[in-house]
Motif scaffolding. Structure first.
Motif, PDB file in Angstrom:
ATOM      1  N   PRO A 182       9.412  10.624  32.343  1.00  0.00           N
ATOM      2  CA  PRO A 182      10.904  11.422  32.556  1.00  0.00           C
ATOM      3  C   PRO A 182      11.126  12.418  31.584  1.00  0.00           C
ATOM      4  O   PRO A 182      11.896  13.333  32.013  1.00  0.00           O
ATOM      5  N   THR A 183      10.490  12.540  30.326  1.00  0.00           N
ATOM      6  CA  THR A 183      10.782  13.671  29.326  1.00  0.00           C
ATOM      7  C   THR A 183      10.372  15.079  30.239  1.00  0.00           C
ATOM      8  O   THR A 183      10.658  16.019  29.811  1.00  0.00           O
ATOM      9  N   VAL A 215      24.764  15.728  41.496  1.00  0.00           N
ATOM     10  CA  VAL A 215      23.449  15.957  41.971  1.00  0.00           C
ATOM     11  C   VAL A 215      22.537  14.852  41.593  1.00  0.00           C
ATOM     12  O   VAL A 215      21.884  14.406  42.343  1.00  0.00           O
ATOM     13  N   LEU A 216      22.727  14.229  40.255  1.00  0.00           N
ATOM     14  CA  LEU A 216      21.862  12.932  40.109  1.00  0.00           C
ATOM     15  C   LEU A 216      22.160  12.089  40.962  1.00  0.00           C
ATOM     16  O   LEU A 216      21.327  11.116  41.450  1.00  0.00           O
ATOM     17  N   ASP A 217      23.466  11.726  41.262  1.00  0.00           N
ATOM     18  CA  ASP A 217      24.089  10.606  42.176  1.00  0.00           C
ATOM     19  C   ASP A 217      23.329  10.796  43.577  1.00  0.00           C
ATOM     20  O   ASP A 217      23.095   9.715  43.924  1.00  0.00           O
ATOM     21  N   ASP A 232      19.366   7.653  34.410  1.00  0.00           N
ATOM     22  CA  ASP A 232      19.242   7.766  35.726  1.00  0.00           C
ATOM     23  C   ASP A 232      18.098   8.507  36.040  1.00  0.00           C
ATOM     24  O   ASP A 232      17.349   8.250  37.471  1.00  0.00           O
ATOM     25  N   ILE A 233      17.406   9.702  35.277  1.00  0.00           N
ATOM     26  CA  ILE A 233      16.261  10.217  35.839  1.00  0.00           C
ATOM     27  C   ILE A 233      15.392   9.380  35.536  1.00  0.00           C
ATOM     28  O   ILE A 233      14.122   9.580  36.557  1.00  0.00           O
ATOM     29  N   GLY A 234      14.979   8.381  34.635  1.00  0.00           N
ATOM     30  CA  GLY A 234      14.226   7.562  34.539  1.00  0.00           C
ATOM     31  C   GLY A 234      14.018   6.669  35.833  1.00  0.00           C
ATOM     32  O   GLY A 234      12.819   6.373  36.211  1.00  0.00           O
ATOM     33  N   VAL A 235      14.931   6.024  36.087  1.00  0.00           N
ATOM     34  CA  VAL A 235      15.223   5.386  37.314  1.00  0.00           C
ATOM     35  C   VAL A 235      14.418   6.393  38.646  1.00  0.00           C
ATOM     36  O   VAL A 235      13.584   5.748  39.268  1.00  0.00           O
TER      37      VAL A 235
END
Length: 155
Positions: free
Chosen positions: A90-91, A15-17, A70-73
């Motif tokens: 991101p947090t 899902v993140l990808d 990756d969430i930060g990106v």
């Protein structure tokens, strides 16, 4: 990493990808939030797999670190596109997931409806535009959520 959770980790990574690969950073961000929130409701073990394993397990730490990076990106891309409010941190994703996790205790199908509504409200508040400044972000990452779950739920 425990083989019992390998499928949940792989699904989350997928899902993140997908979100990172979306050419529209805002759509990718929203998709990530919506899909992970739904995964939490569909399978409480998903959250347990991601948050409640022992932090000392090296493979688990690697997965967590990758997710946070990756969430930060994804957040930065959506902000640079002008769609995600500039003070979103991101947090905040982990804050949302912690709030959504509580809805998994509600019986289905109400849990799905409540989660979709919560996520819709939050996504609207995340969008850049006519917003008021927020208080500073809490230092709430995967590790802190894990620790709160262990203390609060006896995991």
């Amino acid at each position: 990493m425990s083989e019992a959770f390998a499928e949940q980790f792989a699904e989350c990574a997928g899902v993140l990808d997908e979100a990172l690969a979306d050419p529209d950073p805002w759509r990718g961000f929203c998709s990530l939030i919506e899909k992970v929130a739904e995964m939490q409701i569909a399978d409480r073990g998903f959250t347990a797999a991601f948050l409640s394993r022992l932090p000392a397990e090296p493979e688990h730490e690697r997965v967590r670190a990758r997710a946070e990076r990756d969430i930060g990106v994804l957040v930065r891309r959506a902000q640079q596109a002008g769609r995600l409010r500039p003070d979103f941190d991101p947090t905040d994703v982990f804050l949302l997931l912690r709030a959504n996790f509580a809805l998994a205790e509600v019986a289905a199908p109400l849990s799905y409806a409540a989660s979709r509504r919560l996520v819709a409200y939050l996504i609207q508040s995340f969008e850049a535009g006519q917003t008021k400044p927020l208080p500073p972000p809490a230092a709430l990452g995967v590790r802190q959520i894990h620790e709160s779950l262990v203390r609060g739920r006896g995991m």
